[in-house]
Design a protein around this motif. Sequence first.
Motif, PDB file in Angstrom:
ATOM      1  N   TRP A 176     -52.189  12.338 -10.353  1.00  0.00           N
ATOM      2  CA  TRP A 176     -53.216  13.342 -10.070  1.00  0.00           C
ATOM      3  C   TRP A 176     -52.879  14.663 -10.758  1.00  0.00           C
ATOM      4  O   TRP A 176     -53.742  15.307 -11.356  1.00  0.00           O
ATOM      5  CB  TRP A 176     -53.344  13.546  -8.560  1.00  0.00           C
ATOM      6  CG  TRP A 176     -54.227  14.703  -8.205  1.00  0.00           C
ATOM      7  CD1 TRP A 176     -55.577  14.717  -8.164  1.00  0.00           C
ATOM      8  CD2 TRP A 176     -53.799  16.033  -7.881  1.00  0.00           C
ATOM      9  NE1 TRP A 176     -56.027  15.976  -7.828  1.00  0.00           N
ATOM     10  CE2 TRP A 176     -54.954  16.794  -7.645  1.00  0.00           C
ATOM     11  CE3 TRP A 176     -52.553  16.636  -7.759  1.00  0.00           C
ATOM     12  CZ2 TRP A 176     -54.886  18.135  -7.309  1.00  0.00           C
ATOM     13  CZ3 TRP A 176     -52.500  17.973  -7.424  1.00  0.00           C
ATOM     14  CH2 TRP A 176     -53.661  18.712  -7.206  1.00  0.00           C
ATOM     15  N   HIS A 177     -51.612  15.075 -10.686  1.00  0.00           N
ATOM     16  CA  HIS A 177     -51.187  16.337 -11.299  1.00  0.00           C
ATOM     17  C   HIS A 177     -51.399  16.295 -12.808  1.00  0.00           C
ATOM     18  O   HIS A 177     -51.893  17.265 -13.399  1.00  0.00           O
ATOM     19  CB  HIS A 177     -49.717  16.605 -10.974  1.00  0.00           C
ATOM     20  CG  HIS A 177     -49.220  17.904 -11.483  1.00  0.00           C
ATOM     21  ND1 HIS A 177     -48.709  18.046 -12.753  1.00  0.00           N
ATOM     22  CD2 HIS A 177     -49.170  19.136 -10.916  1.00  0.00           C
ATOM     23  CE1 HIS A 177     -48.363  19.311 -12.942  1.00  0.00           C
ATOM     24  NE2 HIS A 177     -48.629  19.985 -11.842  1.00  0.00           N
ATOM     25  N   PRO A 183     -41.805  11.145  -6.956  1.00  0.00           N
ATOM     26  CA  PRO A 183     -41.834   9.853  -6.244  1.00  0.00           C
ATOM     27  C   PRO A 183     -40.601   9.621  -5.379  1.00  0.00           C
ATOM     28  O   PRO A 183     -40.705   9.074  -4.273  1.00  0.00           O
ATOM     29  CB  PRO A 183     -41.907   8.821  -7.378  1.00  0.00           C
ATOM     30  CG  PRO A 183     -42.486   9.555  -8.527  1.00  0.00           C
ATOM     31  CD  PRO A 183     -41.980  10.954  -8.400  1.00  0.00           C
ATOM     32  N   LEU A 184     -39.427  10.062  -5.850  1.00  0.00           N
ATOM     33  CA  LEU A 184     -38.209   9.867  -5.060  1.00  0.00           C
ATOM     34  C   LEU A 184     -38.213  10.700  -3.785  1.00  0.00           C
ATOM     35  O   LEU A 184     -37.822  10.219  -2.712  1.00  0.00           O
ATOM     36  CB  LEU A 184     -36.974  10.185  -5.890  1.00  0.00           C
ATOM     37  CG  LEU A 184     -36.666   9.203  -7.006  1.00  0.00           C
ATOM     38  CD1 LEU A 184     -35.477   9.681  -7.825  1.00  0.00           C
ATOM     39  CD2 LEU A 184     -36.402   7.829  -6.435  1.00  0.00           C
ATOM     40  N   VAL A 185     -38.665  11.938  -3.897  1.00  0.00           N
ATOM     41  CA  VAL A 185     -38.731  12.801  -2.707  1.00  0.00           C
ATOM     42  C   VAL A 185     -39.753  12.251  -1.713  1.00  0.00           C
ATOM     43  O   VAL A 185     -39.509  12.231  -0.500  1.00  0.00           O
ATOM     44  CB  VAL A 185     -39.054  14.259  -3.117  1.00  0.00           C
ATOM     45  CG1 VAL A 185     -39.423  15.100  -1.919  1.00  0.00           C
ATOM     46  CG2 VAL A 185     -37.869  14.867  -3.851  1.00  0.00           C
ATOM     47  N   SER A 193     -40.161  16.442 -16.686  1.00  0.00           N
ATOM     48  CA  SER A 193     -39.197  15.414 -16.294  1.00  0.00           C
ATOM     49  C   SER A 193     -38.870  15.509 -14.816  1.00  0.00           C
ATOM     50  O   SER A 193     -38.804  14.491 -14.121  1.00  0.00           O
ATOM     51  CB  SER A 193     -37.919  15.555 -17.118  1.00  0.00           C
ATOM     52  OG  SER A 193     -38.176  15.342 -18.472  1.00  0.00           O
ATOM     53  N   LEU A 194     -38.665  16.715 -14.338  1.00  0.00           N
ATOM     54  CA  LEU A 194     -38.396  16.889 -12.907  1.00  0.00           C
ATOM     55  C   LEU A 194     -39.568  16.392 -12.067  1.00  0.00           C
ATOM     56  O   LEU A 194     -39.367  15.697 -11.066  1.00  0.00           O
ATOM     57  CB  LEU A 194     -38.113  18.360 -12.591  1.00  0.00           C
ATOM     58  CG  LEU A 194     -36.754  18.886 -13.021  1.00  0.00           C
ATOM     59  CD1 LEU A 194     -36.674  20.390 -12.785  1.00  0.00           C
ATOM     60  CD2 LEU A 194     -35.640  18.170 -12.292  1.00  0.00           C
ATOM     61  N   LEU A 195     -40.769  16.732 -12.476  1.00  0.00           N
ATOM     62  CA  LEU A 195     -41.952  16.311 -11.734  1.00  0.00           C
ATOM     63  C   LEU A 195     -42.084  14.793 -11.716  1.00  0.00           C
ATOM     64  O   LEU A 195     -42.268  14.184 -10.661  1.00  0.00           O
ATOM     65  CB  LEU A 195     -43.209  16.939 -12.348  1.00  0.00           C
ATOM     66  CG  LEU A 195     -44.528  16.485 -11.731  1.00  0.00           C
ATOM     67  CD1 LEU A 195     -44.752  17.207 -10.419  1.00  0.00           C
ATOM     68  CD2 LEU A 195     -45.671  16.717 -12.680  1.00  0.00           C
ATOM     69  N   VAL A 196     -41.950  14.178 -12.872  1.00  0.00           N
ATOM     70  CA  VAL A 196     -42.159  12.731 -12.985  1.00  0.00           C
ATOM     71  C   VAL A 196     -41.093  11.937 -12.244  1.00  0.00           C
ATOM     72  O   VAL A 196     -41.391  10.931 -11.602  1.00  0.00           O
ATOM     73  CB  VAL A 196     -42.214  12.325 -14.478  1.00  0.00           C
ATOM     74  CG1 VAL A 196     -42.123  10.830 -14.657  1.00  0.00           C
ATOM     75  CG2 VAL A 196     -43.493  12.847 -15.104  1.00  0.00           C
TER      76      VAL A 196
END
Length: 159
Positions: A126-127, A88-90, A81-84
């Motif tokens: 990609w990840h 994009p926001l960062v 969840s953190l990754l998804v």
Amino acid sequence: MITETGRIVAIDKQCLWVETIQRSTCESCSAEKGCGQSLVAKWGGKTSFIRVLLEGRDPSVYQLHDEITVGIPEAVVANGSLLVYLTPLVAMMAAVFFAEFAGLPEVGVIGLAALGLLLGGGAVRWHSYRYRNDRRVQPVLMDDVEPVQWSPEASRKEG
């Protein structure tokens, strides 16, 4: 471990495709009445397909439409969840800061923000593609069969 019951919809050599109807989390959530996800799940039952690695199990044991239980570790859900959501926001915020630092007009800042958001989404894609077969982040079958562990050392000892 978060568990979910699902129905097998496809069987491959290395994995099962399982259809789940996500209702178990909505029943235990305190925000059930004010949540749009809960309303959609009750109305039509949101189905999703999960790829579950067989980990050396024999695919002929499983049949289409069998019900099985899969488990996903809580850490995988939290980190995913953190990754998804954050990547994009960062990336978008980094692009905005770069555009502001470069002194671009507002249209340029908006354009770079959109580009950063798209690049962040591409990085997530990609990840997920790169780690699609990593068993540490895959759902597991919740049964009595232990997964088959292959290692080069074990095969040398047998031969």
